[in-house]
Design an enzyme around this catalytic site. Structure first.
Site, PDB file in Angstrom:
ATOM      1  N   CYS A   1       5.259  19.516 -12.863  1.00  0.00           N
ATOM      2  CA  CYS A   1       4.028  19.720 -13.637  1.00  0.00           C
ATOM      3  C   CYS A   1       3.035  20.515 -12.780  1.00  0.00           C
ATOM      4  O   CYS A   1       3.278  20.733 -11.596  1.00  0.00           O
ATOM      5  CB  CYS A   1       3.447  18.384 -14.104  1.00  0.00           C
TER       6      CYS A   1
ATOM      7  N   CYS B   1       2.948  12.679 -14.209  1.00  0.00           N
ATOM      8  CA  CYS B   1       4.333  12.992 -14.603  1.00  0.00           C
ATOM      9  C   CYS B   1       5.345  12.030 -13.997  1.00  0.00           C
ATOM     10  O   CYS B   1       6.483  11.961 -14.444  1.00  0.00           O
ATOM     11  CB  CYS B   1       4.671  14.446 -14.277  1.00  0.00           C
TER      12      CYS B   1
ATOM     13  N   HIS C   1       0.819  -1.214   0.000  1.00  0.00           N
ATOM     14  CA  HIS C   1       0.000   0.000   0.000  1.00  0.00           C
ATOM     15  C   HIS C   1       0.852   1.262   0.000  1.00  0.00           C
ATOM     16  O   HIS C   1       0.399   2.316   0.442  1.00  0.00           O
ATOM     17  CB  HIS C   1      -0.983  -0.026   1.185  1.00  0.00           C
TER      18      HIS C   1
ATOM     19  N   GLY D   1      -1.312  -9.411  12.518  1.00  0.00           N
ATOM     20  CA  GLY D   1      -1.964  -8.131  12.776  1.00  0.00           C
ATOM     21  C   GLY D   1      -2.697  -7.508  11.618  1.00  0.00           C
ATOM     22  O   GLY D   1      -2.610  -6.297  11.423  1.00  0.00           O
TER      23      GLY D   1
END
Ligand code: BJW
Length: 236
Positions: free
Chosen positions: A146, A126, A114, A183
């Site tokens: 950009c 970009c 993630h 977990g």
């Protein structure tokens, strides 16, 4: 049960860990869904703070929230579970966590499904990205390459996982003898599907969690308790 789990670990040649927020909670980093440990999604709306739509609607709110979390992660230190995992140089660590506690513990091969809260990237196409200082997180700003904005380099709801990380994780989980699941509530897909993938490929599954989860039925051994107490006993 710990002894039986240790025997499984000793007999496995290729061991992969698959972790979630419960791995870092004893370092002071909150989980997402666990009310007992102040789960972030029990207090905040994930669609406002962790989705492309939320960022489009109020980017400053999102960046401020991440700044708060970044400072908390800067203050955190690896706990005994991170250190025990890092001590196993032969293991691959697939994690859903965006913190850098496994890195700071010295773990070798880490696959972050993630993304990482330690970097910003361009919200456009970009491709710009940069590491940020967790102690002094930047405010909302424009990409230097950009006109788009920078955002945390993490995976929000509705977004695809980083292709390389996803492929490496699939490869590791389908080739391991043992998956040590630590977990995670195992409700977020496609990451949670790695447990079933490993099981289908013949791996043993050990789960360490404070409570039963969506993946409990897949486990050969489920150890209920805190990762910081159980994982060092398994790997030490
Ligand atoms: C302890 C402990 C201690 C406590 N010791 N244990 C319907 C079906 C299937 C999929 C979907 C669906 N509807 C929507 C989807 C897709 C969606 C999804 O899965 N949603 C479900 C919630 C329903 N998935 C996505 O959107 C993903 N992308 C995707 O699917 O792309 C394809 C696509 C494209 C377009 C449209 C649809 C699909 C992306 C998911 C991104 C997740 N992002 C987050 C935020 C990351 C950034 C950030 O940190 O800010 O990732 S959300 C959050 O959840 C975070 C985590 O990595 C992830 C998993 O959470 P985790 O780690 O399991 O934490 P918790 O809190 O849930 O559990 C902690 C556990 O620890 C608990 O069990 C405790 O008991 C335990 N515990 N103390 C041991 N001391």
């Amino acid at each position: 049960m710990i002894d039986a789990a240790r025997r499984l670990i000793t007999s496995a040649a290729r061991i992969v860990s698959f972790s979630g927020a419960g791995l870092s909670v004893e370092s002071g980093v909150p989980t997402f869904r666990d009310a007992a440990t102040g789960g972030l999604w029990t207090k905040h709306d994930p669609m406002r703070l962790a989705s492309p739509q939320g960022f489009a609607e109020d980017p400053a709110l999102v960046v401020d929230w991440y700044a708060h979390r970044r400072r908390a992660i800067a203050r955190a230190t690896p706990n005994p579970a991170h250190l025990a995992l890092a001590g196993r140089r032969d293991m691959t660590h697939v994690t859903q966590n965006v913190d850098d506690l496994l890195h700071r513990a010295g773990a070798g091969r880490i696959i972050q499904l993630h993304g990482s809260i330690t970097a910003d990237r361009c919200n456009g196409r970009c491709g710009y990205s940069e590491q940020i200082d967790l102690w002094n997180p930047p405010p909302l700003r424009i990409c230097p390459k950009c006109p788009d904005r920078l955002r945390p380099d993490v995976v929000w709801f509705g977004e695809m996982l980083p292709v390389n990380a996803w492929h490496q994780a699939q490869k590791a989980c389908s080739a391991c003898d043992l998956l040590l699941v630590i977990g995670t509530s195992a409700v977020v897909y496609p990451a949670a599907g790695l447990i079933g993938l490993a099981r289908s490929a013949g791996a043993g599954i050990i789960i360490v969690n404070t409570e039963p989860t969506e993946a409990s039925d897949l486990a050969d051994i489920e150890l209920l308790g805190k990762a910081g107490e159980i994982v060092p006993k398994l790997l030490g």
